[in-house]
Design an enzyme around this catalytic site. Structure first.
Site, PDB file in Angstrom:
ATOM      1  N   VAL A  54      19.782  46.881  54.049  1.00  0.00           N
ATOM      2  CA  VAL A  54      21.226  46.921  54.210  1.00  0.00           C
ATOM      3  C   VAL A  54      21.915  45.914  53.288  1.00  0.00           C
ATOM      4  O   VAL A  54      23.018  46.161  52.805  1.00  0.00           O
ATOM      5  CB  VAL A  54      21.642  46.670  55.671  1.00  0.00           C
ATOM      6  N   LEU A  99       9.824  30.155  39.145  1.00  0.00           N
ATOM      7  CA  LEU A  99      11.230  29.986  39.463  1.00  0.00           C
ATOM      8  C   LEU A  99      11.786  29.082  38.365  1.00  0.00           C
ATOM      9  O   LEU A  99      11.915  27.870  38.514  1.00  0.00           O
ATOM     10  CB  LEU A  99      11.420  29.329  40.839  1.00  0.00           C
ATOM     11  N   ILE A 150      14.818  26.563  38.704  1.00  0.00           N
ATOM     12  CA  ILE A 150      14.538  25.476  39.633  1.00  0.00           C
ATOM     13  C   ILE A 150      13.498  24.530  39.033  1.00  0.00           C
ATOM     14  O   ILE A 150      13.601  23.304  39.175  1.00  0.00           O
ATOM     15  CB  ILE A 150      14.055  26.023  40.988  1.00  0.00           C
ATOM     16  N   VAL A 154      22.699  52.393  55.566  1.00  0.00           N
ATOM     17  CA  VAL A 154      21.523  52.761  56.353  1.00  0.00           C
ATOM     18  C   VAL A 154      22.010  53.125  57.752  1.00  0.00           C
ATOM     19  O   VAL A 154      22.651  52.314  58.419  1.00  0.00           O
ATOM     20  CB  VAL A 154      20.524  51.590  56.445  1.00  0.00           C
TER      21      VAL A 154
END
Length: 596
Positions: free
Chosen positions: A51, A476, A479, A25
């Site tokens: 990025v 999740l 988890i 970027v």
């Protein structure tokens, strides 16, 4: 010689070093570098949306083909800190990528200039070199050293930080006389390999552990040849998966607490000698060291001296590039075979094959919503032996490693040690850029997919087609499963009633609408019998539209995948096990009864 801006020198060196694919970027402090790429014309660039995404694209690009080095580029300040996750991931998995950042002028580095962070100091612990170049005349040497370090010894990432005034300064440089430095890789001596082989020949039940270093060394063919000459089984690590085809008679399955096969763990526990090549003895592979090492002799070969004895002390250690060691071992093993000096391990090999045929997990479930095991069964049917799978972390990755089939090196591209959520999508784009000839399939749970979902737009803009399988349980999942030991299910549910998509019935984010809004195609599947048609449609859309295609599969909300807490001999099996061939129809072994 002629005078050139330092950034023009840097770009010319990228071409000379063969690193012509970049992801990044632009920004004010790195615009001079972009001007140099534009003027040069021989450097390809993919504009990321984030990025960090660019850094993971560079990782995927590097890991697809031997010799590749992906380059990620960002401006000063937060661009560099955003790419730290990619640098950490690359460092942890021995992946060479080059990160180039812009920086405030040299004279402002100590004055808290706008976005003037000391990125070299921040990145130092997760790179082989991180340097802010203070003198333009040092640019050629710094880039030359960067490529030398990335390729030498244990591969890894480098960060080069370029102050804007350094970028613009003219220096004398002659690209025609520039040459990459010779790569330094240690090689085992004949005496070392003779000793390792002598120790192996005393074993009754030997195995080879093949790590990611075998793939990094592009030495999978030599690994298979050694196994065949000796006639002993091979256990790949998660990072070494694909170094021996899963359907090879000597492929003994993976070992570990999570990404393991029942038969792989059983074979490891029955072995009495382990030759580890290019592996780290990662804790999720070994589990408790007393169980893992008891009754076994270990020889460890690794390119990095400090890896020998880091986790436990082997009986014999050798510092060597995996390729050099394997070539030497093959030569010595062939000599011994010609002299009839090798033991006959065929009975042991047959025992391993029997475990592979009897210790399988069931995949053929008819439940609606689907169990994840059925998804991977259907993926095995739909995608050929040349498919490259890309994934990072979570129950999706763990189950994928337990149930998918992989046949070639660099066809299971997995973020092993760091495991950042969001890695899969941008890494898959990097893989698809590196090899457009192969079908690339990303595998994510819904949360991994949501972390960097904006990068789908990159695939749409630059016409980078691949298939992204999203197994959605609106949790999740890994988890939640780990929280069972604390008797809780806390802050891990992603479910909510989506007022704009009531048809989701509480599964929350409408991934189809988001994917389509980012310029991609998407399809949702609720029943297993519809999966083959969906995968066929996805492959057709990839060809027609040349964009990423998302296949979202609605799973049962609560799913527990086979795994152990601490020991490889104590894996908890939450689902039924395979008893007949119909229970696991895409298994590469013909399933027989354990009593046969």
């Amino acid at each position: 010689m002629s005078k050139m801006r330092a950034v023009d020198v840097a770009v010319a060196i990228l071409e000379k070093e063969g690193a012509t694919q970049t992801f990044g970027v632009p920004g004010a402090a790195i615009n001079p570098f972009y001007s140099a790429m534009r003027a040069h014309g021989g450097i390809d660039h993919i504009l990321a949306r984030h990025v960090e995404g660019a850094s993971h694209m560079a990782e995927g690009f590097t890991r697809t083909k031997a010799g590749n080095i992906g380059v990620c580029i960002g401006t000063s300040g937060p661009a560099g800190t955003d790419m730290l996750t990619g640098l950490y991931s690359a460092w942890a998995d021995s992946t060479p990528i080059l990160c180039i950042t812009g920086q405030a002028p040299v004279s402002k580095l100590h004055k808290e200039d706008f976005q003037g962070v000391d990125i070299a100091s921040i990145a130092a612990p997760v790179t082989k070199m991180a340097v802010t170049v203070l003198e333009a005349g040092q640019v050629p040497g710094v880039f030359q050293k960067a490529f030398y370090l990335m390729r030498s010894g244990r591969p890894g990432p480098v960060l080069i930080d370029l102050p804007i005034d350094v970028q613009l300064t003219e220096i004398e440089f002659d690209i025609d006389t520039y040459e990459p430095l010779s790569v330094a890789k240690p090689a085992a001596s004949v005496a070392q390999l003779e000793k390792a082989l002598d120790m192996l020949l005393l074993a009754k039940r030997p195995v080879i552990i093949a790590g990611g270093g075998v793939i990094n060394a592009d030495a999978s063919a030599e690994l298979v040849e050694l196994a065949e000459v000796l006639n002993i089984p091979v256990i790949p690590t998660l990072m070494g998966w694909g170094s021996i085809p899963d359907d090879h008679r000597l492929a003994a399955g993976m070992v570990g607490l999570m990404t393991s096969h029942r038969y792989g763990n059983a074979t490891m526990l029955e072995s009495d000698f382990v030759l580890g090549i290019g592996n780290r003895w990662a804790n999720r592979h070994t589990g408790g060291l007393d169980t893992y090492t008891k009754g076994r002799t270990f020889v460890h070969i690794d390119i990095e001296p400090t890896q020998i004895g880091r986790i436990f002390s082997p009986d014999f250690g050798i510092v060597s590039d995996a390729g050099a060691a394997l070539r030497g071992l093959v030569e010595l093993a062939r000599e011994r075979k010609a002299a009839n000096a090798l033991p006959d391990w065929e009975s042991w090999v047959k025992d391993c094959a029997h475990r592979k045929a009897t210790l399988q997990r069931k995949t053929h479930f008819e439940n609606v919503p689907m169990k994840p095991q059925r998804v991977y069964e259907e993926m095995n049917r739909a995608f050929g032996t040349e498919t490259r799978y890309v994934t990072t972390i979570g129950l999706s990755q763990i189950a994928g490693a337990q149930f998918l089939n992989v046949f070639h090196p660099r066809h299971w591209i997995n973020c092993g040690q760091a495991g950042p959520l969001g890695w899969t999508l941008p890494a898959a784009l990097g893989v698809a850029v590196a090899d457009p000839s192969k079908t690339v399939v990303g595998l994510s749970g819904d949360y991994d997919f949501q972390f960097m979902i904006e990068e789908l737009a990159v695939g749409a803009q630059f016409h980078i087609p691949y298939i992204h399988v999203v197994v959605n349980n609106s949790y999740l999942g890994l988890i939640r499963q780990a929280q069972r030991r604390f008797d809780m299910d806390y802050q891990v549910s992603l479910a909510f009633e989506n007022i704009n998509s009531p048809e989701l019935e509480g599964y929350g984010v409408d991934h189809l609408k988001v994917a389509e809004g980012l310029g991609c195609k998407a399809i949702r599947v609720r029943e297993a019998d519809d999966l083959q048609a969906a995968f066929a449609q996805a492959q057709a859309w990839m060809v027609e539209f040349r964009v990423p295609v998302v296949v979202e599969i609605i799973l049962e909300r609560v799913t527990n995948i086979s795994m152990a807490a601490a020991e490889i001999d104590a894996v908890t099996e939450f689902e039924d096990l395979a008893v007949t061939a119909a229970d696991a129809p895409t298994s590469l072994s013909i399933i027989v009864s354990a009593t046969e």
